[in-house]
Scaffold this active site. Structure first.
Site, mmCIF file in Angstrom:
data_model
loop_
_atom_site.group_PDB
_atom_site.id
_atom_site.type_symbol
_atom_site.label_atom_id
_atom_site.label_comp_id
_atom_site.label_asym_id
_atom_site.label_seq_id
_atom_site.Cartn_x
_atom_site.Cartn_y
_atom_site.Cartn_z
ATOM 1 N N HIS A 134 12.224 -8.149 3.323
ATOM 2 C CA HIS A 134 12.474 -6.895 4.043
ATOM 3 C C HIS A 134 11.406 -6.588 4.997
ATOM 4 O O HIS A 134 10.236 -6.966 4.950
ATOM 5 C CB HIS A 134 12.720 -5.673 3.149
ATOM 6 C CG HIS A 134 13.143 -4.363 3.467
ATOM 7 N ND1 HIS A 134 12.345 -3.418 4.459
ATOM 8 C CD2 HIS A 134 14.387 -3.665 3.350
ATOM 9 C CE1 HIS A 134 12.970 -2.368 4.599
ATOM 10 N NE2 HIS A 134 14.387 -2.553 3.989
ATOM 11 N N ASP A 211 7.866 -7.579 -4.413
ATOM 12 C CA ASP A 211 8.868 -6.516 -4.161
ATOM 13 C C ASP A 211 10.112 -6.259 -5.157
ATOM 14 O O ASP A 211 11.067 -7.213 -4.797
ATOM 15 C CB ASP A 211 9.270 -6.727 -2.555
ATOM 16 C CG ASP A 211 10.227 -5.744 -2.229
ATOM 17 O OD1 ASP A 211 10.599 -4.818 -2.606
ATOM 18 O OD2 ASP A 211 10.367 -5.666 -1.045
ATOM 19 N N GLN A 214 14.974 -4.275 -4.907
ATOM 20 C CA GLN A 214 16.153 -4.591 -5.199
ATOM 21 C C GLN A 214 16.539 -4.923 -6.654
ATOM 22 O O GLN A 214 17.787 -5.246 -6.723
ATOM 23 C CB GLN A 214 16.706 -5.380 -4.167
ATOM 24 C CG GLN A 214 16.971 -4.948 -2.739
ATOM 25 C CD GLN A 214 17.874 -3.500 -2.457
ATOM 26 O OE1 GLN A 214 18.869 -3.508 -3.387
ATOM 27 N NE2 GLN A 214 17.530 -3.081 -1.750
ATOM 28 N N LYS A 237 16.241 4.104 -5.489
ATOM 29 C CA LYS A 237 17.235 3.066 -5.490
ATOM 30 C C LYS A 237 17.637 2.902 -7.008
ATOM 31 O O LYS A 237 18.436 1.899 -7.254
ATOM 32 C CB LYS A 237 16.712 1.705 -5.001
ATOM 33 C CG LYS A 237 16.541 1.866 -3.259
ATOM 34 C CD LYS A 237 16.060 0.407 -2.761
ATOM 35 C CE LYS A 237 15.653 0.448 -1.445
ATOM 36 N NZ LYS A 237 16.601 0.503 -0.280
ATOM 37 N N CYS A 373 17.409 -4.382 7.853
ATOM 38 C CA CYS A 373 15.924 -4.490 7.853
ATOM 39 C C CYS A 373 15.383 -5.847 7.406
ATOM 40 O O CYS A 373 14.446 -5.840 6.852
ATOM 41 C CB CYS A 373 15.267 -3.323 7.131
ATOM 42 S SG CYS A 373 15.695 -1.616 7.700
HETATM 43 N N1 PLP Z 1 12.120 -3.961 0.027
HETATM 44 C C1 PLP Z 1 13.417 -4.046 -0.121
HETATM 45 C C2 PLP Z 1 13.806 -5.470 -0.800
HETATM 46 C C3 PLP Z 1 14.355 -3.420 0.425
HETATM 47 O O1 PLP Z 1 15.665 -3.423 -0.085
HETATM 48 C C4 PLP Z 1 13.791 -2.005 0.628
HETATM 49 C C5 PLP Z 1 15.113 -1.062 0.995
HETATM 50 O O2 PLP Z 1 16.104 -1.259 1.341
HETATM 51 C C6 PLP Z 1 12.394 -1.649 0.844
HETATM 52 C C7 PLP Z 1 11.568 -2.624 0.574
HETATM 53 C C8 PLP Z 1 11.992 -0.422 1.467
HETATM 54 O O3 PLP Z 1 12.208 0.485 0.703
HETATM 55 P P1 PLP Z 1 11.899 2.036 0.911
HETATM 56 O O4 PLP Z 1 12.644 2.218 2.342
HETATM 57 O O5 PLP Z 1 12.466 2.716 -0.059
HETATM 58 O O6 PLP Z 1 10.635 2.198 1.152
#
Ligand code: PLP
Length: 415
Positions: A134, A211, A214, A237, A373
């Protein structure tokens, strides 16, 4: 308080209808059609107990935490620290001071990039990330690269869009300082064997950030079993509120790292000549934290625990398998990667993802379209974007059927 008996312990039934009743938004209609919410990877809907936890906190215990001798401040502090303990238990961290509250995954990664970067990295040092990250696990490292001259090395993908383990092992050299990779791809819904990737890095004494944005809503995540050095996720999430998230870090690592932001709460003493810093976790929680968000996130975790993360995983995997079976019957269907239980990204023929998304929306089906993203991954496939359906504990087989019928209808319109 949550009084609902969601699982019948005798029959071990997953009581989907009871679960759905806990989410008021699922009762609403859009364009006169029942809402089918399949955009859970972007954010999940909130159960009543979470909504109530926010109201309760502001109604009964609102006062700034950690700073007051008075009753309310102590109550708010107690609940805030209990929330930390709930998170510690959920991810099986050794100590609650390894759980830092942040605004979410993005802030957690920025915190590590800034603080780990300032403490341990210098020009020409290298950080390994992957093609399926992401943007929030790419851009903070690029900003650090601009600031201090580190370099990024990127794990490529295999032909079936998995992380290429062999290539990964060749990316390490004497400049490598950190690996930062996603547990589950937010685009493809593919879960990476991160334990193996962590072991490979640790064999070279390199720490790893996972990370888990998900993965945490869909599977048991145990930081000690993974032996992750850092692990990050967002509350929204996993059925919690927006604006609250978590950075887990191993104590010995966090202790060595410089503070991320300066301000109240993160200090021990402040003199104009010199400031000393507070102990963990407060060193990394400058300013008034979102204590109400943390309390409500803990309520969301309690809710997940009541149902059981393994039960939720089983249900979502079943939905994913069924959706894949049905989708594969649609001519010219292209599915990206090998989804295993959270999200499915697809395209049909040359229908633009935005067109498909807009027409499905009119049928009451909320799915996401675009680059999600993760532009480098979308570029890797050489496509404009995908359509992504992503699942949560409350989705049903009937909803998948409606999605499939919707896609089929749109395909016919374009034929
Ligand atoms: N990392 C992953 C794999 C994500 O799917 C997301 C959000 O979709 C993020 C990071 C960023 O999360 P946030 O916007 O809640 O900070």
């Amino acid at each position: 308080m949550l009084t609902l008996q969601i699982n019948d312990t005798e029959t071990k039934m997953y009581n989907l209808q009871e679960i759905r009743k806990e989410f008021p938004i699922l009762q609403r209609e859009v364009y006169g059609k029942p809402l089918i919410y399949l955009d859970n990877a972007a954010t999940t809907q909130k159960p009543l107990c979470v909504i109530e936890a926010i109201t309760e906190a502001y109604t009964n215990v609102n006062a700034n935490v950690h700073r007051g001798v008075h009753f309310l401040s102590q109550k708010a502090t107690e609940q805030y620290e209990e929330a930390r303990e709930t998170i510690r238990h959920f991810i099986n961290a050794r100590h609650s001071n390894e759980v830092i509250f942040t605004r979410g995954t993005t802030e957690s990664i920025n915190l590590v990039a800034a603080s780990f970067g300032d403490t341990f990295l210098q020009k020409n040092d290298e950080v390994i990330i992957s093609t399926m990250e992401h943007h929030s696990n790419i851009v903070p490292w690029q900003l650090l690269a601009e600031r201090i001259g580190i370099k990024l090395r990127v794990i490529p993908l295999t032909a079936d869009a998995a992380l290429d383990k062999e290539s990964y092992t060749t990316l390490f050299n004497e400049h490598t300082r950190l690996v930062s990779i996603t547990h589950t791809s937010n685009v493809m819904g593919v879960t990476n064997p991160v334990k193996e990737f962590i072991d490979i890095a640790h064999a070279r004494n390199i720490p790893v950030l996972i990370d888990a944005a998900q993965s945490i809503p869909h599977k048991k995540v145990d930081v000690q079993q993974l032996d992750a050095d850092f692990l990050v996720f967002s509350g929204h999430k996993i059925y919690g509120p927006t604006g609250i998230g978590v950075l887990y870090g191993k104590q010995q690592m966090l202790e060595k790292m410089k503070p991320y932001q300066g301000g109240g709460e993160m200090i021990q003493t402040v003199r104009f000549e010199k400031t000393t810093f507070n102990e963990l976790p407060y060193k990394f929680e400058a300013g008034t934290p979102d204590y109400v968000g943390a309390i409500a996130l803990a309520r969301a975790i309690d809710f997940v625990n009541t149902i059981g993360i393994e039960e939720i995983a089983k249900h979502e995997q079943q939905l994913t398998r069924y959706a894949l079976e049905q989708m594969n019957r649609i001519p010219n269907m292209r599915i990206f990667g090998k989804p295993d239980g959270s999200a499915i990204s697809f395209l049909v023929g040359d229908i633009h993802p935005a067109d498909l998304g807009t027409l499905l929306d009119r049928l009451g089906i909320a799915i996401r379209t675009g680059h999600h993203c993760a532009q480098p991954l979308i570029d890797h496939f050489g496509i404009p974007g995908t359509v992504r359906a992503s699942f949560a504990m409350y989705n049903t087989i009937e909803e998948v059927d409606t999605l499939i019928a919707g896609i089929t209808r749109v395909v016919k319109m374009f034929a």
